[in-house]
Design a protein around this motif. Sequence first.
Motif, PDB file in Angstrom:
ATOM      1  N   SER A 231       0.821  -1.212   0.000  1.00 22.37           N
ATOM      2  CA  SER A 231       0.000   0.000   0.000  1.00 22.37           C
ATOM      3  C   SER A 231       0.853   1.258   0.000  1.00 22.37           C
ATOM      4  N   GLN A 232       2.083   1.157   0.463  1.00 26.66           N
ATOM      5  CA  GLN A 232       2.989   2.299   0.470  1.00 26.66           C
ATOM      6  C   GLN A 232       3.718   2.441  -0.862  1.00 26.66           C
ATOM      7  N   GLY A 233       3.494   1.501  -1.767  1.00 27.41           N
ATOM      8  CA  GLY A 233       4.141   1.556  -3.075  1.00 27.41           C
ATOM      9  C   GLY A 233       5.489   0.889  -3.121  1.00 27.41           C
ATOM     10  N   ALA A 234       5.779   0.039  -2.143  1.00 27.75           N
ATOM     11  CA  ALA A 234       7.067  -0.654  -2.119  1.00 27.75           C
ATOM     12  C   ALA A 234       7.107  -1.764  -3.165  1.00 27.75           C
ATOM     13  N   ASN A 235       8.294  -2.042  -3.663  1.00 26.55           N
ATOM     14  CA  ASN A 235       8.511  -3.222  -4.493  1.00 26.55           C
ATOM     15  C   ASN A 235       8.841  -4.389  -3.565  1.00 26.55           C
ATOM     16  N   LEU A 236       8.067  -5.457  -3.646  1.00 27.62           N
ATOM     17  CA  LEU A 236       8.235  -6.589  -2.744  1.00 27.62           C
ATOM     18  C   LEU A 236       9.160  -7.626  -3.360  1.00 27.62           C
ATOM     19  N   HIS A 237      10.141  -8.057  -2.566  1.00 30.43           N
ATOM     20  CA  HIS A 237      11.132  -9.027  -3.035  1.00 30.43           C
ATOM     21  C   HIS A 237      11.073 -10.252  -2.118  1.00 30.43           C
ATOM     22  N   PRO A 238      10.422 -11.330  -2.549  1.00 35.21           N
ATOM     23  CA  PRO A 238      10.293 -12.516  -1.689  1.00 35.21           C
ATOM     24  C   PRO A 238      11.584 -13.302  -1.619  1.00 35.21           C
ATOM     25  N   ILE A 239      11.949 -13.722  -0.404  1.00 34.03           N
ATOM     26  CA  ILE A 239      13.140 -14.538  -0.169  1.00 34.03           C
ATOM     27  C   ILE A 239      12.677 -15.896   0.357  1.00 34.03           C
ATOM     28  N   PRO A 240      13.079 -16.998  -0.259  1.00 37.20           N
ATOM     29  CA  PRO A 240      12.588 -18.321   0.160  1.00 37.20           C
ATOM     30  C   PRO A 240      12.945 -18.643   1.612  1.00 37.20           C
ATOM     31  N   VAL A 241      12.073 -19.440   2.217  1.00 41.10           N
ATOM     32  CA  VAL A 241      12.267 -19.929   3.578  1.00 41.10           C
ATOM     33  C   VAL A 241      12.437 -21.437   3.520  1.00 41.10           C
ATOM     34  N   ASP A 242      13.408 -21.958   4.292  1.00 47.20           N
ATOM     35  CA  ASP A 242      13.551 -23.407   4.414  1.00 47.20           C
ATOM     36  C   ASP A 242      13.521 -23.780   5.895  1.00 47.20           C
ATOM     37  N   GLY A 243      14.023 -24.926   6.247  1.00 45.22           N
ATOM     38  CA  GLY A 243      13.964 -25.385   7.627  1.00 45.22           C
ATOM     39  C   GLY A 243      14.739 -24.534   8.604  1.00 45.22           C
ATOM     40  N   ASP A 244      15.678 -23.711   8.114  1.00 50.92           N
ATOM     41  CA  ASP A 244      16.461 -22.816   8.962  1.00 50.92           C
ATOM     42  C   ASP A 244      16.021 -21.369   8.843  1.00 50.92           C
ATOM     43  N   GLY A 245      14.832 -21.155   8.282  1.00 49.87           N
ATOM     44  CA  GLY A 245      14.304 -19.803   8.166  1.00 49.87           C
ATOM     45  C   GLY A 245      14.686 -19.120   6.870  1.00 49.87           C
ATOM     46  N   LEU A 246      14.712 -17.795   6.900  1.00 54.31           N
ATOM     47  CA  LEU A 246      15.021 -16.994   5.717  1.00 54.31           C
ATOM     48  C   LEU A 246      16.399 -17.361   5.162  1.00 54.31           C
ATOM     49  N   ASN A 247      16.466 -17.566   3.832  1.00 57.20           N
ATOM     50  CA  ASN A 247      17.730 -17.906   3.191  1.00 57.20           C
ATOM     51  C   ASN A 247      18.527 -16.623   2.957  1.00 57.20           C
ATOM     52  N   VAL A 248      19.449 -16.327   3.871  1.00 56.01           N
ATOM     53  CA  VAL A 248      20.195 -15.071   3.825  1.00 56.01           C
ATOM     54  C   VAL A 248      21.127 -15.026   2.618  1.00 56.01           C
ATOM     55  N   ASP A 249      21.617 -16.168   2.154  1.00 60.36           N
ATOM     56  CA  ASP A 249      22.487 -16.182   0.979  1.00 60.36           C
ATOM     57  C   ASP A 249      21.758 -15.647  -0.245  1.00 60.36           C
ATOM     58  N   ILE A 250      20.503 -16.045  -0.396  1.00 64.66           N
ATOM     59  CA  ILE A 250      19.723 -15.540  -1.537  1.00 64.66           C
ATOM     60  C   ILE A 250      19.447 -14.052  -1.360  1.00 64.66           C
ATOM     61  N   LEU A 251      19.195 -13.621  -0.131  1.00 69.08           N
ATOM     62  CA  LEU A 251      18.999 -12.192   0.134  1.00 69.08           C
ATOM     63  C   LEU A 251      20.245 -11.411  -0.252  1.00 69.08           C
ATOM     64  N   ALA A 252      21.420 -11.928   0.113  1.00 66.67           N
ATOM     65  CA  ALA A 252      22.670 -11.233  -0.171  1.00 66.67           C
ATOM     66  C   ALA A 252      22.961 -11.144  -1.656  1.00 66.67           C
ATOM     67  N   ASP A 253      22.439 -12.086  -2.438  1.00 71.27           N
ATOM     68  CA  ASP A 253      22.673 -12.096  -3.883  1.00 71.27           C
ATOM     69  C   ASP A 253      21.703 -11.204  -4.643  1.00 71.27           C
ATOM     70  N   ALA A 254      20.747 -10.604  -3.942  1.00 70.55           N
ATOM     71  CA  ALA A 254      19.743  -9.780  -4.618  1.00 70.55           C
ATOM     72  C   ALA A 254      20.401  -8.562  -5.253  1.00 70.55           C
ATOM     73  N   THR A 255      19.938  -8.218  -6.436  1.00 68.60           N
ATOM     74  CA  THR A 255      20.474  -7.043  -7.131  1.00 68.60           C
ATOM     75  C   THR A 255      19.679  -5.806  -6.721  1.00 68.60           C
ATOM     76  N   GLY A 256      20.373  -4.684  -6.660  1.00 68.45           N
ATOM     77  CA  GLY A 256      19.711  -3.445  -6.298  1.00 68.45           C
ATOM     78  C   GLY A 256      19.606  -3.271  -4.793  1.00 68.45           C
ATOM     79  N   PRO A 257      19.453  -2.035  -4.343  1.00 68.85           N
ATOM     80  CA  PRO A 257      19.386  -1.766  -2.907  1.00 68.85           C
ATOM     81  C   PRO A 257      18.066  -2.255  -2.297  1.00 68.85           C
ATOM     82  N   ILE A 258      18.158  -2.778  -1.108  1.00 67.08           N
ATOM     83  CA  ILE A 258      16.977  -3.188  -0.345  1.00 67.08           C
ATOM     84  C   ILE A 258      16.885  -2.282   0.873  1.00 67.08           C
TER      85      ILE A 258
END
Length: 488
Positions: A231-258
């Motif tokens: 609703s604020q106009g943000a671009n949403l970037h989903p990061i997969p979750v596995d048995g250890d929670g949020l996959n930080v490696d995939i988050l770190a590989d994201a292009t562009g500023p978060i």
Amino acid sequence: MEFTLLLDPHSPVPCYQQIYAALRQKILTGQLAPRQRLPSTRALAQSLGVARATVTQSYNQLISEGYLQTVVGSGTYVGDQLPETLLHAPDTEPGPSASPSPLTLSAYGQRLANFAAGPSTEPNTPISFRYGRPALDQVPLGIWRQLLSRRCRRADWLDYAADPMGYGPLRGAIATYLTQARAVQCHPDQILITNGTQQALSLATQLLVSPGDTVALEEPSYLSARRIFASQGANLHPIPVDGDGLNVDILADATGPIRLVYVTPSHQFPTGAVLSLPRRLALLTWAQRQGALILEDDYDSEYRYGGRPIPALQGLGSGQSVLYLGTFSKVLFPSLRIGYMVLPPALGPIFSRAKWLADRQVPTLEQAVLADFIAEGHLERHIRRMRSHYDRQRQAMVTALQTHFGDRATILGDKAGLHMMVRFQTDIPDAELIARAEQAGVGLISAAPQYLGNSPGHEFIFSFTELDADAIATGIEKMSTICAQLQS
């Protein structure tokens, strides 16, 4: 003069309202003319066979609305100032020129219009596995009533609050509780009291996210949070979750500023996964390196059944990049709309201003009662008692699933929280299973809406807080029977 009014003694409408409506109708239709004298209240009461007070009440209402007027020493008359258009209003249809101009929504309003903004439909069935509610029959209402009564004998809560950040003693009690129970690093000055987690998320989004900014969040994730960001106009970037929670490696590989990442690390919603310690440390390092902020939603971390509660993510770092969110709606009862945020010190002043503009304050009386509830040890005892209660309910759910589904049902996540997510081995579409279960008196909630992308399907969220062991077993057995019927 005398005239006839028809009253129905069997009607649920009170007699005085029937008399009022009948006289009003006679005036509007011209059967009683302006300045026409009406019978006295005594005479009309005798004519209708009702109490004089009943007629007096009807007359008084008509007088207050301008239909009747009294003349001292003369009696009661039909008002002579009734507008002629009201007495003879023609039945006309508005022409094209009367069409209202279309309303123009702001960009924010247009974004809200693009998705269902209200609460999701919940099953209204005898057995409902809906999530999000604690066991209301276990709330210590007697203690809460005593504390409330004691506070009501004082008058120090009647005025506007002096500090929009919240009631000082409650902020102090929360700071002590979080330090001891969640290893959060905070001072009372860092705590903002909010109207539940929803307002905390909304304030954070308004102040920290601009339209076009990227917000990373778990996939799947809490639907209401996702809607607030969108609703604020943000671009949403989903990061997969596995048995250890949020996959930080995939988050770190994201292009562009978060700009911001939203996580539920202690009991991921809805999968129930716990963010592992290595990933917690990696997430904090990533946020510091990227200049990003972390919203840590710790919505039901008090309830962990396989050991001590996991320390909060906020307490592992300096606290400068984490905004910690909590609520008492899950611990006590939903109508207690008291949540809180632990803010980095630099953000306190601007959040205080935003809170004041939003709704000025959370009701002081409820804050004061909750502060007493915490300070006198009632919260700690309640959590300890409810942890044992919910553990038994969860075990009943696990047993029922194992008995009726065996290896066709996989319970995801850790032994914690007020719900569990279950993946079933079936080809039955979610919607068909939900519909058939509802016909059998069982309410199911699919996990599919919690996914931003495509849902794998056949995943359901089960709460065990509102049902006893027998109801849980019956509901799961009925679900198993339905699955067998649909697959045969």
